[in-house]
Design an enzyme around this catalytic site. Structure first.
Site, PDB file in Angstrom:
ATOM      1  CG  ASN A 104      -2.045   0.984   1.118  1.00 56.21           C
ATOM      2  OD1 ASN A 104      -2.406   1.403   0.014  1.00 56.21           O
ATOM      3  ND2 ASN A 104      -2.596   1.371   2.259  1.00 56.21           N
ATOM      4  CG  LEU A 136      -2.852 -58.614  56.626  1.00 57.23           C
ATOM      5  CD1 LEU A 136      -2.563 -59.737  57.613  1.00 57.23           C
ATOM      6  CD2 LEU A 136      -3.616 -59.126  55.411  1.00 57.23           C
ATOM      7  CB  SER A 162      -6.956 -45.882  60.521  1.00 54.63           C
ATOM      8  OG  SER A 162      -7.130 -46.153  59.146  1.00 54.63           O
ATOM      9  CB  SER A 187      -1.825 -50.190  49.356  1.00 49.99           C
ATOM     10  OG  SER A 187      -1.308 -49.832  50.622  1.00 49.99           O
TER      11      SER A 187
END
Lengths: 277, 621
Positions: free
Chosen positions: B152, B460, B466, B533
């Site tokens: 341009n 086990l 816990s 687990s």
């Protein structure tokens, strides 16, 4: 997979209307999946009839969400008759919204825009009442320069304001669905359609219309707003084919008969930022 | 089939053309001029332009046509992309105007992403600028195949053949580095109309096309019908007892009777019917059509599942969890390794993490260099890792394949990520990638006086895991250590409530616990996990997930002792056959071969807790 295999049917080639239709169906299905509660604004005009039709295409002949008519009380009698007839025939779940009197609207707006702003207020109360997250509206880019800036999914912030300077990116058919309390998304399935496409699609699909769009005594309406702020244009087009021929020859803006578009340079943008369609 | 092959009665859709370029190089002026020269203006528009220009005391400004928003006029920049239809001969086009202002890149992408061709406007005097390079880069990334360069303001070079040839060489070299082929190079003046619709009298030496001629030569969209069938499921509806699998066909053709595979699970079904409403009934549909399918058997796919032909019929999509992408970044904060997003791919959504930033584009010279982050509006090659393998076809310009988009947790679109293919797994790493916390482990340690770690108690049922964990937690917290417990029953009550006790579900339970433990440990917590687990291989998985700081502890008590204790009455129930797959009774327990610590759990829980407590204290100091 060869297209030329003898004896095997090939898919129909898609023309421009097929492509617009497929895209709009895609958008409507996105809205239905992503935005609940969802509703469709049915103004009774040609574009919103096309939109209801496209919803029926998308959902196998039904509209699985309510449609809304925000009633200014100033529509043409023919439009109310049309509403009754097609709510029934198309099995629509119609919700009506009322508009506040004009005295409650921002007096700094020019008169016709002030009148149109009643509809915005009526819509806002429907959205709040039904806690809508998605509102499907039939605006098109070619109608008005401000609408040309729109997104297909256009978020509205608290107070339903359109933040035109901070719109989300939208590409590859991915639509932003940001959500905070008080927000909703305006969905625009017809954004890429032009006026002539709408008419050609109406003709192809044989979609019913209010007959105000067709000429009587040398006048017809090209766009339908409230009675007091919409004027007919000079025309002898009294059939769909004639309307299409007239549009193909014309370069006048469709909303030329809508007073609020011309009152001042920024009147329409002010209306839209505040939640007008 | 291309648009050109359509029967004459079929109208082609308009061809979208995007106009891009540096700010003030004349995009809006070009568009105004183009519309005027091709007589595409609505009757009222020209008068509006003249009036607006007059009000501002200016001669006709073509760009006012587009700057239709008040705020834009006030600022003098085009805020957002806009689309304007125009005709050229018998063909319809849509011009997409893209703003040159740098922070508005996202608006430009919005406009440009589905364009068939681009006009890149370059100021003859200024040449390519920062946004010229940025926009050119984007044209490549979004896959625009046909690029026209408009030089341009060529009047500023007096339309001098030699100077224009030099400018052309520079621009072609730049675009060549981006693997962009220039289809036409047009010296022009948008303001004066030279070589826009009519040939310039000031450049008699120029024999190439005018801009209008160059646009008329833009090829029709590539056909997607001849490719293998793909349809991402958009939604599944059940209307009047019929199940419809709705979607738009990405490519290829589907016929009633075709056998298809569904998503990554690969279930198979037959297309029983192709359903449409108020349309000619035909048992076939092709790319681009929005349809609904009835499947036999009547399966219920998920949104995002890709439907594709059964194996043997064409190329299957790629399937991988590690994906190479070429990314453009739209968020105002930089992108960093470790960030997680939703990857949207057509209608599918996948959780992904940025595993590595492999190279960042330097926009000054368009070279690739390693980088730590991708700046706003930046471009980079990035590896994404998904939680599960995903199906896709690699990105290709002009097709809808592999169009990945990144979305943040606020559902905002933050980047585009064309999916290029499968990423190689780097040597010696596993598919877990640390989050890039700005707090270092050292800072945490200084703050709280200890490190984060995971102590994984296995044993086990009834061995006392816990109970011991809760005692230790209490002691540690009392002495100022940030400790917490993840125990099996608590997890199964919430996070893992959907899981049972099959080997698969146990493994998943452990996988989730390990991930939670890892996150907590990384934020500095001492995590005591109390989970049966039972399988060595599952504990190895946990160890792998947690990585450094994982300590396996065996809470050791004999089966006979545990069964005698039976605090929850579970052994009795298991022996009576009321609990299937009960560890020690009807499911195996692999005692750890070499735990970091073995706690003798035959004595009191208090003495076991004391032993564990002192072990932990030495490990986190």
């Amino acid at each position: 997979m060869s297209l030329a295999t003898p004896g095997v049917v090939s898919p129909r080639a898609m023309d421009d209307l097929d492509q617009l239709e497929a895209q709009s169906i895609f958008v409507l299905r996105e809205a239905y999946r992503k935005l609940r509660p969802l509703s469709l604004l049915w103004s009774l005009g040609k574009d919103s009839n096309v939109m209801v039709w496209l919803a029926r295409k998308a959902f196998m002949g039904r509209v699985p969400f309510p449609v809304m008519h925000v009633d200014t009380g100033k529509k043409f009698p023919e439009m109310y008759a049309f509403r009754e007839e097609y709510t029934r025939k198309w099995n629509l779940d119609l919700m009506l919204g009322d508009c506040p009197p004009v005295e409650e609207i921002d007096p700094s707006l020019p008169p016709a825009a002030r009148s149109a702003a009643r509809k915005t207020a009526g819509l806002a109360s429907l959205i709040e009442k039904h806690k809508l997250r998605g509102v499907i509206a039939g605006i098109r880019r070619d109608e008005q320069a401000t609408r040309a800036k729109e997104r297909v999914f256009s978020p509205r912030g608290a107070g339903h304001r359109w933040d035109v300077r901070n719109q989300p990116p939208e590409f590859w058919d991915q639509y932003a669905t940001p959500y905070e309390d008080g927000m909703h998304i305006r969905v625009h399935p017809l954004l890429s359609w032009r006026e002539i496409d709408i008419w050609r699609y109406i003709e192809r699909e044989n979609i019913p219309l209010v007959d105000l769009y067709f000429a009587k005594n040398g006048k017809r309406y090209r766009s339908l707003g409230d009675q007091d702020i919409t004027s007919p244009i000079d025309s002898d087009a009294s059939t769909l084919a004639e309307v299409i021929a007239e549009l193909e020859a014309s370069k006048t803006s469709e909303r030329a008969g809508r007073a609020m578009d011309h009152e001042s340079e920024d009147a329409f943008e002010r209306l839209r930022v505040a939640g007008y369609l | 089939m291309t648009t050109n092959d359509l029967p004459p009665s079929l109208r082609a859709a308009a061809t979208p053309i995007v106009i891009v370029g540096h700010v003030d190089h004349g995009k809006s002026t070009l568009i105004g001029r183009l519309l005027y020269d091709t007589d595409s203006l609505q009757d009222g528009k020209l008068a509006q332009i003249v009036e607006s220009s007059r009000k501002r005391g200016l001669t006709v400004e073509w760009s006012f046509l587009l700057d239709s928003l008040q705020i834009e006029r006030d600022q003098g920049v085009t805020v957002d992309s806009t689309r304007i239809p125009f005709h050229l001969g018998g063909r319809e086009f849509v011009i997409v105007d893209a703003p040159g202002h740098r922070q508005f890149l996202r608006n430009m992408i919005t406009g440009a992403a589905d364009a068939e061709a681009a006009v890149l406007v370059v100021d003859a005097l200024e040449g390519a600028q920062e946004q010229t390079r940025r926009h050119a880069m984007l044209l490549r990334l979004i896959g625009i195949r046909h690029v026209i360069v408009l030089l341009n303001k060529s009047d500023l070079l007096d339309f001098d053949q030699e100077r224009i040839a030099q400018a052309e060489t520079d621009v072609r070299a730049l675009l060549g580095r981006l693997e962009i082929t220039v289809e036409a190079f047009v010296p022009a003046s948008a303001r004066d109309g030279d070589n826009i619709a009519s040939r310039s009298e000031r450049a008699p030496w120029y024999t190439g096309p005018t801009l209008v001629e160059a646009l008329a030569a833009v090829p029709a969209p590539a056909s997607r019908l001849a490719l293998d069938f793909r349809m991402p499921v958009q939604d599944v509806y059940r209307f009047d007892d019929v199940r419809y699998v709705a979607g738009r066909i990405d490519r290829g053709v589907i016929r009633a009777g075709d056998r298809i595979m569904i998503g990554v699970q690969g279930q198979q079904a037959t297309v029983a019917e192709i359903c449409r409403w108020h349309a000619p009934e035909t048992p076939v549909a092709g790319a681009g059509e929005s349809i609904a399918l009835r499947l036999e058997p009547d399966l219920v796919p998920d949104r995002g599942d890709l439907l594709f032909p059964v194996s043997g019929a064409g190329e299957p999509p790629l399937k991988t969890a590690r994906i190479r992408t070429r990314l453009f970044w739209l968020r105002s904060e930089p992108l960093r390794v470790g960030e997680s997003f939703t990857l949207r791919l057509s209608t599918a959504e996948h959780d992904v993490t940025v595993a590595s930033i492999d190279a960042v584009v330097d926009l000054d010279d368009l070279t690739l260099a390693p980088g730590e982050e991708v700046p706003p509006d930046g471009f980079a090659e990035v590896t994404l890792v998904a939680a599960h393998a995903i199906l896709f076809d690699p990105f290709a310009p002009g097709y809808s394949d592999g169009r990945g988009v990144l979305v943040d947790r606020f559902q905002r679109i933050v980047g585009g990520a064309p999916l290029l293919g499968e990423a190689e797994l780097p040597e010696g790493t596993h598919a877990i990638h640390p989050t890039a916390s700005r707090v270092t482990a050292l800072q945490r340690r200084a703050l709280q006086g200890h490190e984060g770690a995971v102590f994984w108690l296995t044993g086990l049922p009834g061995s006392g895991k816990s109970t011991i964990a809760r005692l230790v937690e209490k002691d540690l917290v009392a002495s100022g250590v940030r400790a917490s417990v993840l125990d099996g029953d608590t997890l199964r009550a919430g996070l893992c409530a959907d899981l049972g006790f099959s080997p698969e579900d146990r493994r998943e339970n452990i996988r989730r616990a390990a991930h939670v433990a890892r996150i907590l440990a990384e934020s500095g917590q001492v995590v005591i996990v109390a989970l049966v687990s039972p399988l060595a291989e599952d504990r190895a998985l946990a160890s792998q997930i947690v990585g450094e700081g994982f300590h396996e502890i065996h809470v050791d008590a004999s089966l006979a002792l545990c069964e005698t204790r039976d605090p929850k009455g579970l052994y009795a129930a298991a022996r009576a056959g009321r609990i299937p797959d009960f560890t020690g009774v009807s499911a195996p327990y692999d005692a750890p071969a070499a735990p970091r610590l073995r706690i003798d759990a035959t004595g009191s829980p208090e003495s076991a807790a004391e032993a564990l407590g002192s072990f932990i204290t030495t490990r986190i100091a």
